[in-house]
Design a protein around this motif. Structure first.
Motif, PDB file in Angstrom:
ATOM      1  N   SER A   1      64.403-118.714 -13.074  1.00 19.91           N
ATOM      2  CA  SER A   1      64.157-117.725 -12.033  1.00 19.91           C
ATOM      3  C   SER A   1      65.070-118.062 -10.864  1.00 19.91           C
ATOM      4  O   SER A   1      65.674-119.128 -10.822  1.00 19.91           O
ATOM      5  CB  SER A   1      62.691-117.724 -11.615  1.00 19.91           C
ATOM      6  OG  SER A   1      62.240-119.047 -11.408  1.00 19.91           O
ATOM      7  N   GLY A   2      65.151-117.146  -9.904  1.00 15.81           N
ATOM      8  CA  GLY A   2      66.189-117.368  -8.901  1.00 15.81           C
ATOM      9  C   GLY A   2      65.810-117.073  -7.467  1.00 15.81           C
ATOM     10  O   GLY A   2      66.655-117.178  -6.581  1.00 15.81           O
ATOM     11  N   ALA A   3      64.544-116.718  -7.192  1.00 14.70           N
ATOM     12  CA  ALA A   3      64.190-116.325  -5.824  1.00 14.70           C
ATOM     13  C   ALA A   3      64.484-117.464  -4.855  1.00 14.70           C
ATOM     14  O   ALA A   3      64.128-118.608  -5.094  1.00 14.70           O
ATOM     15  CB  ALA A   3      62.717-115.941  -5.756  1.00 14.70           C
ATOM     16  N   GLY A   4      65.148-117.150  -3.769  1.00 12.67           N
ATOM     17  CA  GLY A   4      65.436-118.146  -2.748  1.00 12.67           C
ATOM     18  C   GLY A   4      64.469-118.015  -1.591  1.00 12.67           C
ATOM     19  O   GLY A   4      63.390-117.419  -1.731  1.00 12.67           O
TER      20      GLY A   4
ATOM     21  N   ARG B   1      58.244-120.043  -5.750  1.00 10.88           N
ATOM     22  CA  ARG B   1      59.016-120.883  -6.648  1.00 10.88           C
ATOM     23  C   ARG B   1      59.522-122.123  -5.920  1.00 10.88           C
ATOM     24  O   ARG B   1      59.487-123.237  -6.453  1.00 10.88           O
ATOM     25  CB  ARG B   1      60.174-120.021  -7.143  1.00 10.88           C
ATOM     26  CG  ARG B   1      61.251-120.728  -7.880  1.00 10.88           C
ATOM     27  CD  ARG B   1      62.292-119.688  -8.310  1.00 10.88           C
ATOM     28  NE  ARG B   1      63.399-120.312  -8.996  1.00 10.88           N
ATOM     29  CZ  ARG B   1      64.520-120.712  -8.399  1.00 10.88           C
ATOM     30  NH1 ARG B   1      64.666-120.536  -7.103  1.00 10.88           N
ATOM     31  NH2 ARG B   1      65.472-121.283  -9.094  1.00 10.88           N
ATOM     32  N   ILE B   2      59.960-121.927  -4.673  1.00  5.84           N
ATOM     33  CA  ILE B   2      60.508-123.044  -3.911  1.00  5.84           C
ATOM     34  C   ILE B   2      59.421-124.023  -3.498  1.00  5.84           C
ATOM     35  O   ILE B   2      59.583-125.239  -3.605  1.00  5.84           O
ATOM     36  CB  ILE B   2      61.262-122.494  -2.695  1.00  5.84           C
ATOM     37  CG1 ILE B   2      62.438-121.686  -3.222  1.00  5.84           C
ATOM     38  CG2 ILE B   2      61.698-123.600  -1.761  1.00  5.84           C
ATOM     39  CD1 ILE B   2      63.338-121.158  -2.196  1.00  5.84           C
TER      40      ILE B   2
ATOM     41  N   LEU C   1      66.998-128.175   0.987  1.00  2.75           N
ATOM     42  CA  LEU C   1      66.392-126.948   1.481  1.00  2.75           C
ATOM     43  C   LEU C   1      65.156-127.267   2.329  1.00  2.75           C
ATOM     44  O   LEU C   1      64.922-126.638   3.373  1.00  2.75           O
ATOM     45  CB  LEU C   1      66.013-126.057   0.297  1.00  2.75           C
ATOM     46  CG  LEU C   1      65.580-124.642   0.637  1.00  2.75           C
ATOM     47  CD1 LEU C   1      66.704-123.926   1.361  1.00  2.75           C
ATOM     48  CD2 LEU C   1      65.216-123.885  -0.633  1.00  2.75           C
TER      49      LEU C   1
END
Lengths: 256, 393, 312
Positions: A109-112, B220-221, B248
C-alpha cells in the motif's frame, strides 16, 4: 525448461572467524515446497536471513523472479515477493492480531502522511482494502475470531498462524517458514501441514526449515541438507534420506 | 481500537459530547480570566503550546519508541524562524540585498513554513542517529539539542543572525485577516483582549494537531511506527523501510514543535536561547511519560497537569511562605517556586516510572505491555529484545 | 608552539577529571548496560559537599595546611556521595531491572533533575567559591617555557593517575574485582557461581560515586568554584569520553577521558583560526558532542571496545 523462482550461487557468509555459509548454491522451482534441514548450527537460519535480506552475504549471486537481490535491504526483498516467519515468534506483541496482519500490507500500500491525515477517496479505499484483506487472511489461517486479541495473548499455535498470516499479507511469491512446527503437538503439526498444503495450492512457493524429519519427508517436494555451512545433499526426500553423507552428518558415523 | 459498528451506535452520543466540550473550551478563558485573573488565561495559552509540543514528541517517543531528548530544538527553530521574519532584527542585514520582501510574511505562509523547516531539521538531526540503540539515541539527540542552543547563543558573530544570548525583541504579534492579535478585538459589542484571541488561535491549531495525531495513529504509517517500536527487526522483515518510517516520525514530531515555536514567539514578543534548554525538552518528555506514552488523551492530560499544577503551586507557595515567615514559624529565605516546579518534574519522572510506568491515562495496549499477564510472556519479550540487539548490525 | 604545549597541559588536566568520571559511567554500563544519567549530578554533589566541608573544617580548625583541609573535606564528601550512589541504584534502577530499556533511562533523568534542584535548595543558584586553602596558587613555569601549571593542576593529574591505577589493580587482582568482571560478562552465570549480583552492582555504584566525588572536588578546586548546574555538562562530557574509549571498558574510559580533554583544549584553541574567526572558542562545548556523534555513528564500539560480531 522453466526458470527457477529463486536461485543462489556460491553464497558465502562469515562472522569473524566463523564461516557460517560456505559456497551454498540452490534453486527453488515455482510452486514447490522446498525443505532445508541440517543439524543445529549448520547455517539454516543464517541462510534464511540471507535470503530475506536481514544479513548481507559476503559473496555470491542471488536472483529471485528474474530480479537481482544480492545485498538488498529486507524491505526490497519483501517487495520483490519473499516473506518470512521467525523461529522464535516475532509478532508485534502489543498490537491486535488484525493489526499485525495489517502491518504486513504496508509494502503493498502507499498512503503517505497526506493520505493518512486528509483521507482522500483513494486512501480511504486503500485503508478499507487493508482491513478487508487482513480479516480475510486471519480467516484463511483459521483465527478470524481472535482478530481483536492482542498478539501476546494468543495461544502458541495461534501465534504461529498469525505470523504466517502476517507474512502472507505481503502477497509473497515465496513464503519462507523458519521451524513453524517447533513446540507444536501432533494435532497442531498436522493442522499446520494442511495449512501449508493449502498455501501451496493457492500458488505460493514455500521454503521450509524444520527439525521434524517426518513432517519434512511427507511434505516437501525437494530437500537440501546443510552441514557446517555447506550444502551436502539435495533432492527428493527418499534419495536424501538414504544419502550416506546426510546420515553421517546426523549420526556422526558413516553407514556401513 | 473499537470496531466500526460500535462507533456508529455511539455517534450521536459522541456528537453531543463534542458539542458540550466545544462550548466548554470556548468559555474556558472567560471562566479562567474572571475567576483566577489574566495570568491564568496566559497559562491556558501555554497549556495549548505544551499540548502541541507533547503531541509532537509523542509521535517520536510514544509511537515510534525513539527517545528524543533534544526535542525542544525544533520548538526553537520555529520560534527563531517566526522571530527573524517578524521583527526589525534582520532589517539592517537585509538592507540593499533586495530580500526585504521576505520580512513580515502572512501567517498562512509562516506557520506551514515553520512546520516544513522544523521537519527538515528533524530529518537532518534524525538521520545520523537511526542506527543507534535506544539509549544512545537519547544521548545523541540530547547532544544535538545542546548544539542548536550553543549556536543560537553564538550566531551573533560574525553575522548577527540570532543576537546571541540577548535574544530577539520586538517580535510582531500574529496578524489574522488584517487584525493584529496584539490589539483588542471588538466583536458583537464585546471586547476580546489579546490573550483571549491567542487562546482561540492556539486552540484551533491544537485541535488540528490532535486531529492529525489521531489520523496518523489510525493509518498505515501509524501502524508502521508502532510495529517498529514493538520489534524493529520483524517490522523490517515485513517490508517496512524502517529508516524512512523513523525519519518520518522525526519529521512529523519536529513539525508540530516548529508550529508551537512560531506561536510561542508571537505570543511572547521576545525570545532568547534560555527558553530552549535541555530542561524544556525534559519537561515535554515528562508530560508525555506522565500522561501515558502513545495515548493522545493521556498526553494532553499530562501537558495540562504539568502546566497548571506548578502555576497553582506558585500561587500557593509564595503567599504561604510569606505568611509563615511573617509569623516567625520558619525563618530564612523564600524557596524559589521554579525550583519546586523542577523538583516536581524530577520526582514525577521517577515515581511514574516506578509505580505506574504506563502513565496516568494509558492506552489499553500500553497497560497490557507493562503489566504482562504471565512471567512467560515477559521472558519471551526479553529474549526478543536480546535477539534484536544481537542481530542488529 | 608554547600555546600548543599549554593547551596540551590544560587538556591533560581536564582529561584526567573526565577519565575519573567516565570510569563511573563505564563500570555501571559494563555491569548493567545502563547509562547512569544521574552520575554527573553525583559529581556535582561531590563538588558542593567538598566546598561546604572545607569551609566547615577551616572554621573549626583555622590555620591547618591546605592539603590537609582538602583531604579532610574529601574524606567527608566521599561517604556522602557513596551513600547517594547506593541509594540511586536501590531506588531508581533496581526495581526496573526487568523493565523495557528506556524506563530506567527516564528515571535516571528524573533523579538527575531532582538532585540538581535539591542542590539548588541547599546551596542556592549562584556559584559557591572554592575556599583559597592553597594560598596563592602561583603557576609554575614548565621547562622554562611560557607554559604554566598550577599546584592544583599537578595534584589533579597525580591523584587521577593514582586512583585509576588503584581501580585497575582492584578490578584485576581482588576477589571483588573478579566478581565484578564475572558479573559484567554474564550476570546469570555469575549468580549461579555464588556471586551476589546485587552486592556487586551496589559496590559498582558506590565505587563510581566515590571516584565522581573526587573528580567533583578537583573540578571545583581547578575552577575555584562550583554550582548546581555543573553536573549536566561535565557528566555528558565524561559519558562521551566513556563512549569514545569503548563503553564498558575501564582502560577505554581513561583513554577516552584524556583524549576528549585534549581534543577540547586543542580544538578550542584552534577553531578560531581554522574557521577564519567564524567560530570562536565559545564553541568549545560543541567538540564533545561532535565527538560523541561521530564515534557513535562510525565506530559505536569506541576506541578500545570490541566489535560485537553479529551472530545467528
Amino acid at each position: 525448461m522453466t526458470e527457477p523462482l529463486l536461485e543462489i550461487q556460491g553464497i558465502h557468509k562469515r562472522f569473524g572467524g566463523l564461516h557460517a555459509l560456505n559456497d551454498v548454491s540452490l534453486s527453488i522451482k515455482r510452486g514447490e515446497i522446498y525443505g532445508l534441514i541440517g543439524p543445529n548450527g549448520a547455517g539454516k537460519t543464517t541462510l534464511f536471513n540471507v535470503l530475506t535480506g536481514l544479513y548481507q552475504p559476503d559473496e555470491g549471486k542471488f536472483t529471485f523472479n528474474g530480479k537481482d537481490l544480492f545485498r538488498q535491504k529486507p524491505h526490497v526483498v519483501v517487495g520483490s515477493g519473499i516473506a518470512r516467519t521467525f523461529q522464535n515468534i516475532r509478532l508485534f506483541a502489543n498490537m491486535t492480531a488484525k493489526e499485525n496482519v495489517m502491518v504486513g500490507r504496508h509494502v503493498r500500500s502507499g498512503a503517505g502522511v497526506f493520505g493518512a491525515v486528509f483521507r482522500p477517496p483513494a486512501a480511504k479505499r486503500e485503508e478499507a482494502a487493508i482491513h478487508a484483506r487482513a480479516q480475510e487472511l486471519l480467516d484463511y489461517v483459521g483465527i478470524a475470531a481472535r482478530h481483536n486479541e492482542l498478539a501476546r495473548n494468543l495461544s502458541y499455535g495461534d501465534q504461529r498462524r498469525l505470523e504466517i498470516a502476517r507474512a502472507l499479507a505481503t502477497d509473497p511469491t515465496l513464503l519462507a517458514l523458519d521451524e513453524p512446527a517447533a513446540g507444536m503437538n501432533p494435532k497442531e503439526t498436522d493442522d499446520l501441514k494442511k495449512l501449508m498444503e493449502k498455501i501451496r495450492k493457492d500458488g505460493v512457493t514455500i521454503l521450509l526449515i524444520e527439525h521434524d524429519v517426518k513432517l519434512m519427508m511427507g511434505l516437501c517436494d525437494r530437500i537440501a541438507v546443510l552441514d557446517y555451512g555447506k550444502k551436502i545433499a539435495e533432492g527428493v526426500p527418499e534419495v536424501v534420506k538414504n544419502d550416506p553423507r546426510v546420515i553421517e552428518a546426523y549420526l556422526g558415523v558413516a553407514p556401513e | 481500537m473499537s470496531s466500526f459498528d460500535s462507533m456508529k451506535q455511539s455517534r450521536t452520543g459522541a456528537l453531543v459530547g463534542f458539542a458540550l466540550m466545544a462550548v466548554a473550551l470556548v468559555l474556558l478563558p472567560v471562566l479562567f480570566g474572571k475567576g483566577l485573573g489574566n495570568t491564568w488565561v496566559r497559562n491556558l495559552d501555554f497549556a495549548m503550546l505544551y499540548i502541541m509540543l507533547a503531541l509532537g514528541l509523542n509521535i517520536v517517543v510514544g509511537y515510534a519508541g525513539l527517545l528524543d531528548l533534544g526535542y525542544i530544538a525544533f520548538y526553537a527553530v520555529g520560534a527563531y524562524l517566526y522571530a527573524l521574519l517578524n521583527s526589525p532584527h534582520l532589517v539592517p542585514l537585509l538592507q540593499g540585498t533586495g530580500l526585504e520582501w521576505i520580512l513580515g510574511p502572512s501567517i498562512w505562509i509562516v506557520i506551514p513554513l515553520a512546520a516544513l523547516v522544523a521537519g527538515s531539521f528533524g530529518v537532518m538531526l534524525g538521520s545520523p542517529t537511526l542506527k543507534l540503540r535506544g539509549d544512545y539515541l537519547a544521548i545523541v539527540t540530547l547532544g544535538f539539542g545542546e548544539i542548536i542552543r550553543i549556536f543560537m547563543n553564538n550566531l551573533n558573530h560574525p553575522v548577527n543572525l540570532t543576537n546571541g544570548p540577548r535574544g530577539i525583541t520586538l517580535i510582531e504579534p500574529i496578524t489574522l485577516f488584517g487584525h493584529s492579535l496584539g490589539k483588542p478585538l471588538h466583536l458583537f459589542g464585546l471586547e476580546i483582549p489579546p490573550l483571549y484571541q491567542y487562546y482561540y488561535l492556539f486552540l484551533a491549531l491544537t485541535m488540528f494537531i490532535v486531529f492529525v495525531s489521531i489520523r496518523l495513529q489510525d493509518s498505515r504509517i501509524g501502524r508502521a511506527w508502532v510495529a517498529i517500536r514493538e520489534d524493529e527487526i520483524a517490522a523490517n522483515a515485513m517490508g517496512i523501510n524502517t529508516r524512512n518510517v523513523k525519519l518520518l516520525a522525526f519529521a512529523m514530531g519536529a513539525s508540530f514543535g516548529g508550529v508551537a515555536g512560531c506561536l510561542f514567539s508571537s505570543l511572547q514578543g521576545f525570545i532568547s536561547p534560555e527558553s530552549f534548554g535541555l530542561m524544556e525538552s525534559i519537561i515535554v518528555l515528562s508530560m508525555v511519560v506522565l500522561g501515558g506514552m502513545g495515548h493522545i488523551p493521556g498526553v494532553i492530560l499530562g501537558a495540562v497537569i504539568l502546566v497548571f499544577v506548578p502555576e497553582a503551586l506558585r500561587d500557593v507557595i509564595n503567599p504561604l511562605q510569606n505568611a509563615l515567615i511573617d509569623r516567625k514559624i520558619i525563618s530564612g529565605k523564600i524557596i524559589d517556586p521554579e525550583v519546586v516546579r523542577m523538583l516536581m518534574f524530577g520526582l514525577a519522572l521517577i515515581f511514574v516510572m516506578l509505580l505506574r510506568p504506563e502513565g496516568l491515562w494509558p492506552s489499553k495496549r500500553r497497560r497490557a505491555e507493562l503489566h504482562p499477564k504471565t512471567d512467560d510472556i515477559a521472558r519471551q519479550e526479553k529474549d526478543s529484545v536480546a535477539d534484536a540487539e544481537r542481530n542488529h548490525d | 608552539m608554547e600555546t600548543f604545549i599549554q593547551q596540551i597541559v590544560n587538556g591533560l588536566v581536564m582529561g584526567s577529571m573526565y577519565a575519573l568520571i567516565a570510569l563511573g559511567y563505564t563500570m555501571v554500563y559494563g555491569i548493567l548496560s545502563l547509562i547512569n544519567f544521574a552520575h554527573g549530578e553525583v559529581v556535582m554533589i561531590g563538588a558542593m559537599v567538598t566546598i561546604t566541608c572545607i569551609n566547615l573544617v577551616s572554621s573549626i580548625a583555622p590555620g591547618l595546611p591546605g592539603s590537609l583541609v582538602f583531604t579532610a573535606g574529601l574524606l567527608m564528601a566521599i561517604p556522602i556521595t557513596m551513600v547517594l550512589g547506593f541509594s540511586i541504584e536501590r531506588i531508581a534502577y533496581r526495581p526496573l531491572r526487568k523493565a523495557p530499556r528506556l524506563t530506567p533511562l527516564i528515571t535516571a533523568i528524573g533523579v538527575s533533575i531532582t538532585l540538581q534542584q535539591v542542590a539548588m535548595l541547599i546551596w542556592g543558584r549562584s556559584p559557591r567559591s572554592f575556599p583559597a586553602i592553597f594560598g596563592e596558587d602561583a603557576p609554575h613555569k614548565l621547562f622554562n617555557l611560557d607554559v604554566s601549571i598550577t599546584n592544583i593542576q599537578i595534584t589533579i593529574i597525580v591523584l587521577a593517575i593514582l586512583l585509576m591505577a588503584g581501580l585497575l589493580i582492584m578490578v584485576e587482582k581482588t576477589k571483588l574485582g573478579r566478581a565484578m568482571r564475572a558479573t559484567s560478562q554474564n550476570p546469570e552465570v555469575a549468580g549461579l557461581m555464588g556471586v551476589n549480583i546485587n552486592t556487586i552492582i551496589s559496590m559498582t555504584f558506590v565505587l563510581g560515586s566515590a571516584l565522581g566525588a573526587v573528580a567533583g572536588a578537583l573540578y571545583a578546586a581547578n575552577y575555584s568554584r562550583a554550582d548546581a548546574y555543573i553536573g549536566f555538562m561535565i557528566g555528558l562530557k565524561a559519558f562521551t569520553a566513556a563512549v569514545l574509549g569503548g563503553i564498558g571498558n575501564l582502560a577505554g574510559a581513561v583513554l577516552g577521558g584524556i583524549a576528549l580533554g585534549l581534543i577540547e583544549s586543542v580544538g578550542a584553541g584552534y577553531i578560531g583560526p581554522l574557521t577564519n574567526g567564524f567560530l570562536g572558542s565559545h564553541y568549545q562545548d560543541i567538540f564533545a558532542f561532535a565527538v560523541l556523534i561521530l564515534v557513535l555513528v562510525f565506530r559505536p564500539s569506541g576506541l578500545l571496545g570490541e566489535r560485537v560480531a553479529e551472530r545467528a
